[in-house]
Write a protein that holds these residues in place. Structure first.
Motif, short mmCIF file in Angstrom:
data_model
loop_
_atom_site.label_atom_id
_atom_site.label_comp_id
_atom_site.label_asym_id
_atom_site.label_seq_id
_atom_site.Cartn_x
_atom_site.Cartn_y
_atom_site.Cartn_z
N HIS A 200 0.86 -1.18 0.00
CA HIS A 200 0.00 0.00 0.00
C HIS A 200 0.89 1.22 0.00
CE1 HIS A 200 -3.77 1.95 0.31
NE2 HIS A 200 -3.50 2.54 1.44
N PRO A 202 0.42 4.56 -0.10
CA PRO A 202 0.22 5.66 0.85
C PRO A 202 0.71 5.31 2.26
CG PRO A 202 -1.73 5.34 -0.48
CD PRO A 202 -0.80 4.21 -0.81
N ALA A 203 0.48 4.06 2.69
CA ALA A 203 0.94 3.67 4.02
C ALA A 203 2.46 3.70 4.08
CB ALA A 203 0.43 2.28 4.36
N ALA A 204 3.12 3.33 2.98
CA ALA A 204 4.57 3.38 2.95
C ALA A 204 5.05 4.82 3.09
CB ALA A 204 5.09 2.77 1.64
N TYR A 205 4.39 5.73 2.38
CA TYR A 205 4.76 7.15 2.48
C TYR A 205 4.57 7.65 3.91
CZ TYR A 205 4.16 12.20 2.13
OH TYR A 205 4.23 13.54 2.35
N LEU A 206 3.44 7.27 4.52
CA LEU A 206 3.17 7.70 5.89
C LEU A 206 4.13 7.07 6.88
CD1 LEU A 206 -0.74 7.73 6.00
CD2 LEU A 206 0.79 9.69 6.05
N SER A 207 4.79 5.96 6.48
CA SER A 207 5.79 5.35 7.36
C SER A 207 7.17 5.91 7.08
CB SER A 207 5.82 3.84 7.15
OG SER A 207 4.60 3.28 7.55
N GLY A 208 7.25 6.97 6.30
CA GLY A 208 8.53 7.61 6.06
C GLY A 208 9.34 6.99 4.95
N VAL A 209 8.71 6.11 4.14
CA VAL A 209 9.44 5.48 3.05
C VAL A 209 9.43 6.43 1.84
CG1 VAL A 209 9.42 3.55 1.41
CG2 VAL A 209 8.86 3.16 3.82
N ASN A 210 10.59 6.58 1.22
CA ASN A 210 10.66 7.34 -0.02
C ASN A 210 10.13 6.46 -1.14
OD1 ASN A 210 11.35 8.66 -2.35
ND2 ASN A 210 13.56 8.70 -1.93
N GLY B 323 3.97 17.71 7.19
CA GLY B 323 4.49 17.94 5.85
C GLY B 323 3.80 17.16 4.76
N ILE B 324 2.61 16.66 5.05
CA ILE B 324 1.91 15.86 4.04
C ILE B 324 1.22 16.77 3.03
CG2 ILE B 324 -0.01 14.25 3.71
CD1 ILE B 324 0.74 13.03 6.38
N ARG B 326 0.61 20.06 0.59
CA ARG B 326 1.40 20.98 -0.25
C ARG B 326 0.78 22.37 -0.22
NH1 ARG B 326 4.40 18.16 0.61
NH2 ARG B 326 5.25 16.33 -0.43
N ARG B 342 8.88 17.63 4.65
CA ARG B 342 8.29 17.30 3.35
C ARG B 342 7.54 15.98 3.43
NH1 ARG B 342 13.84 17.23 0.88
NH2 ARG B 342 14.12 16.80 3.06
N GLY B 343 7.32 15.51 4.61
CA GLY B 343 6.59 14.26 4.78
C GLY B 343 7.01 13.59 6.06
N PRO B 344 6.31 12.51 6.44
CA PRO B 344 6.62 11.84 7.71
C PRO B 344 8.06 11.34 7.76
CG PRO B 344 4.54 11.06 6.82
CD PRO B 344 5.16 11.92 5.77
N GLY B 345 8.67 11.09 6.61
CA GLY B 345 10.04 10.61 6.58
C GLY B 345 11.01 11.59 7.20
N LEU B 356 3.73 11.01 13.14
CA LEU B 356 2.29 11.15 12.91
C LEU B 356 1.67 9.76 12.88
CD1 LEU B 356 -0.20 12.93 11.99
CD2 LEU B 356 0.44 12.29 9.68
N PRO B 358 -1.35 7.94 11.79
CA PRO B 358 -2.44 8.34 10.91
C PRO B 358 -3.79 7.78 11.34
CG PRO B 358 -1.07 6.70 9.84
CD PRO B 358 -0.45 6.97 11.16
N GLY B 364 -3.69 3.37 6.42
CA GLY B 364 -2.62 4.35 6.52
C GLY B 364 -1.48 3.92 7.43
#
Lengths: 319, 529
Positions: A200, A202-210, B323-324, B326, B342-345, B356, B358, B364
């Motif tokens: 998933h 979006p979940a990867a993004y929310l976990s800080g994955v590029n 940072g989610i 824009r 620029r994001g949770p990362g 965060l 979610p 999420g």
């Protein structure tokens, strides 16, 4: 039988496919005695190895929940560029620049594929189909204007058609590629992230994955695998030629799907892909022995994909 | 188990009373492989009553409802509906027999209109067999007006344009339009905002008075007390007790649910030293017309709640900080210097770490088919990897500490995280973010749909973290939680901070008053009735 398999690090689809392949081998050997001769088996492994390298790359992309339809012309482009560079500098060792050039082509195509999918957010099915066509156009155009050398380098010939202890060298390449990929998928952060993005995004993004970087990396791996397969095939055939990759696209995907990797991404084991390659290769060779036409093989590949996708999605629904 | 006669008295005035129960379950059992979800359950429910089913997550309530709704089949036992044997083969089959279920997970189709969703199961047809859109819209409008929300929802809009609470209303309307004999609500009110709860509860009472049996699962105790006629408590797959509402104290109920007693729901609050420098300070936060100049500060050691009606911009505040989003305007500072995430990362490493958690753990927060281990270490795997190669040993150590810290109950860490119960899944989501050692923790509705025992554990954990110096900001739809858990609550209305409540001012009454913008807001009229 099951007790033995239960101890091996194979999952259920892998086990069932290995058993199906063994059964096919037995039935084939019973009908056609030459099946069990070492040279024949070596021959099977050789043709399986080309498919196996393509399937390794295809699996990474499928795990990401995408698909790479640019395999045929990535193979052709890498082989063509490699042999052309070899033609420009035919000296021994120096000519191996061609191999590097071929790998670079594969990586570049993969990067373009990944860029379109990860940054432009174009569905991979469309984007990679388009890059495939663009590659085809470029190659056809240039081959109409320039006389490019199509002779492989010594390394390509050696790996593509040579043998060691009567085992084809390309099998060793396949084993090496497999071990590297297995290591990446199981023991590296990139491997974990491939599964995460595939499950998933979006979940990867929310976990800080590029996630964009992971997508690009996955397509680059696939591009390099296709390029390797293309160059090895040129080494095997003694030349690069147009449409050399056409017969590898669907079987590559079929082997991955047969091995239990979900087309929706995130689920699948590499051992299944290896087993899938073996089963498909055996089926193809039985069809060849029966002197079935190429068209029949294509039908078989298509039917295998449809059946297995249907089977796995039913199983997912009712489990 | 009490004799059925005992709770007959509770059937309220105006409700139809029958001698025989409408729904009768005898000896129902259900096991999944070796796991027993329900064991020898006898359960009766009468027409014309609102029957609440209580229990911790994993007590078997949802399995029972799934059996009634035809989603799963029982391994043992028999059900009779209206005196006839009832064994549905699918939800459609159950609906034909008159049992309709609304599940917690929304099943509205986002790209269809409200009207099309409401009439999805059986749309009106024209003579040519095509869907009669005009009649469909009329039917949808009728049912929404009947429910008392006709003025709030335009039936021609796409469901994706509605806030979560309104989508849940659509989900309920979808069931109501089928005129069921038995209406099951499985946590179906958990996403409703205060202003939407009222019409829904009115509707449920009206349906009850017309003779419908309503089976009701909820974790909101005050909702159950206000609404239900009869309550049945489940624990570990067995039916523990059925009693008329009001005949047991909350303490007794909790004890019956848990099999043990709880000391208190919320941990005591902690005095924040006003002299410390804020961990987070936000000035003039603007985004896309949804946030209209938000100013706020969070001190280390403080739990700040964001409250208000659903969809007033609370989520966007947290998302903007992480940072989610824009195109965010205004300044966000952590430890006094601008944070441009620029994001949770960007919150995982460095000296200004934030995390965060979610909203939706299933989509999420977690990777459902992946192992518990991989989920737990998702944000931090780089810390025990060299050149991208993961050290299993170091990972095992980190995972063991996380399991210990959050008391996650898992049999095998290599099993998919989807095999865990909802409460344990939520703990995994929180654990994976605590592993990054953030100094600022942002949470969106972390206790939604989880059982009371796990809720308490999470409350205690958050308080302990705050005492250790974390700054915590939490958005919750549960007013009770704002009052009990938070040191300070900011009530958001229409993208602005409408009120800041702390100490004795922090009460449900004040929260509601400010959430409704002092009665001037369009939403307020219905809620004040």
């Amino acid at each position: 039988m099951t007790a033995v398999f239960a101890r091996l690090p194979f999952d259920v689809p892998t086990r069932s496919i290995v058993m199906a392949a063994a059964l096919l081998l037995l039935v084939g050997g019973w009908q056609y005695p030459q099946f069990f001769s070492p040279p024949y088996l070596a021959q099977q492994l050789q043709s399986g190895a080309f498919l196996g390298i393509v399937a390794a790359g295809a699996m990474v992309v499928i795990l990401l929940g995408h698909i790479d339809l640019s395999v045929p012309w990535t193979m052709t482009a890498a082989a063509t560029v490699a042999t052309a560079v070899v033609g420009l500098t035919p000296e021994v060792l120096v000519s191996e620049k061609g191999v590097l050039a071929g790998l670079a082509v594969g990586a570049a195509v993969g990067a373009v594929n990944g860029f379109g999918v990860a940054y432009l957010r174009i569905p991979s099915m469309i984007w990679t189909l388009a890059t495939n066509n663009v590659l085809m156009g470029i190659l056809v155009y240039f081959s109409g204007f320039y006389a490019l050398s199509s002779r492989p380098s010594p390394l390509m010939s050696m790996l593509g058609s040579g043998r060691m202890f009567s085992i084809p060298n390309v099998v060793f390449v396949w084993v090496a590629v497999s071990l590297i990929l297995l290591f990446i998928l199981r023991s590296t952060t990139l491997g974990r992230r491939i599964y995460m993005v595939g499950t998933h995004e979006p979940a990867a993004y929310l976990s800080g994955v590029n996630s964009r970087g992971v997508l690009v990396a996955g397509f680059v791996i696939a591009g390099i695998c296709s390029a390797m397969a293309g160059m090895l095939l040129a080494g095997y055939a003694g030349q690069s030629y147009q449409r050399m990759g056409d017969t590898y696209l669907l079987p590559g995907i079929a082997a991955v799907v047969l091995g239990g990797t979900s087309l929706f991404g995130g689920r699948g084991n590499y051992s299944g892909t290896v087993a899938g390659v073996m089963l498909l290769t055996l089926m193809a060779s039985i069809l060849s022995i029966m002197q079935a036409p190429e068209a029949a093989k294509q039908i078989v590949y298509g039917v295998v994909v449809i059946t297995m996708v249907g089977f796995y999605s039913l199983r997912e629904r009712y489990s | 188990m009490p004799p059925p006669m005992q709770y007959l008295e509770s059937a309220r005035e105006g409700a139809l009373i029958d001698a025989a129960p409408l729904l009768q379950l005898t000896g129902i059992g259900k096991s999944y492989g070796g796991v027993v979800a329900l064991r020898d359950v006898d359960f009766d429910a009468r027409r014309g009553s609102i029957h609440a089913v209580l229990g911790e997550n994993g007590a078997g309530k949802s399995t029972l409802m799934k059996i009634l709704a035809g989603v799963v089949r029982p391994t043992d036992g028999a059900i009779s509906l209206d005196g006839e044997a009832y064994s549905p083969t699918s939800p459609a089959d159950a609906a034909r027999s008159g049992i309709v279920c609304i599940f917690q997970e929304l099943s509205v189709i986002p790209d269809l209109s409200v009207a099309a969703n409401i009439c999805l199961a059986d749309p009106p047809r024209t003579r040519l067999g095509l869907i009669d859109r005009k009649r469909q819209a009329q039917m949808a409008r009728d049912v929404l007006w009947e429910m008392g929300v006709g003025q709030d929802i335009d039936v021609s809009r796409l469901c994706r344009q509605l806030p979560l609470s309104k989508r849940q209303i659509v989900e309920i309307a979808k069931a109501v339009i089928r005129r069921p004999k038995v209406l099951i609500l499985d946590e179906a009110t958990s996403a409703l905002t205060a202003s939407d709860v009222k019409p829904v509860t009115d509707l449920l009472r009206r349906l009850r008075d017309e003779g419908t049996l309503i089976l009701f699962i909820s974790h909101r105790m005050h909702e159950i007390e206000a609404l239900a006629d009869v309550c049945s408590i489940f624990r570990n797959g067995t039916h523990v007790e059925t009693y008329p509402t009001g005949s047991r104290s909350s303490d007794e109920i909790v004890q019956l649910m848990l099999g043990r007693s709880l000391t208190q729901v919320y941990p005591p609050k902690y005095q924040v030293h006003a002299t410390t420098e804020p961990n987070l300070s936000v000035k003039g936060l603007r985004w896309n017309g949804k946030l209209k100049g938000i100013d706020l500060q969070v001190m280390p050691g403080e739990i700040v709640g964001l409250g208000g009606l659903d969809g007033q911009g609370q989520q966007e505040i947290l998302q903007a900080i992480a940072g989610i989003l824009r195109g965010v305007g205004g300044t966000i500072c952590m430890h006094g210097t601008p944070l441009r995430a620029r994001g949770p990362g960007d919150g995982i490493s460095g000296d200004r770490r934030f995390a965060l958690v979610p909203e939706d753990r299933k989509y999420g927060g977690l990777f459902l088919p992946l192992s518990i281990r991989a989920n737990l270490t998702a944000p931090v795997m780089d810390t025990f990897a060299r050149f991208g190669i993961i050290s299993r040993k170091a990972e095992a150590g980190t995972v063991a500490r996380m399991i210990e810290q959050l008391q996650i109950r898992a049999e095998n860490l290599d099993h998919p995280v989807e095999t865990l119960s909802g409460g344990n899944q939520q703990k995994v989501v929180i654990a994976k973010w605590l592993a990054t050692k953030p100094s600022l923790l942002l949470l969106i509705d972390p206790t939604r749909g989880i059982d009371i025992g796990t809720k308490q554990e999470i409350y205690r954990l958050l308080r302990r973290l705050a005492e250790e110096g974390l700054a915590i900001m939490i958005y919750t739809t549960d007013y009770d939680e704002l009052v009990g858990l938070c040191d300070r609550a900011l009530i958001i209305y229409d993208g602005c901070v409408r009120a800041e409540l702390a100490g004795d001012d922090l009460s449900e009454h004040n929260i509601l008053k400010n959430a409704l913008n002092l009665g001037e807001a369009p939403h307020s009229r219905e809620a004040q009735q």
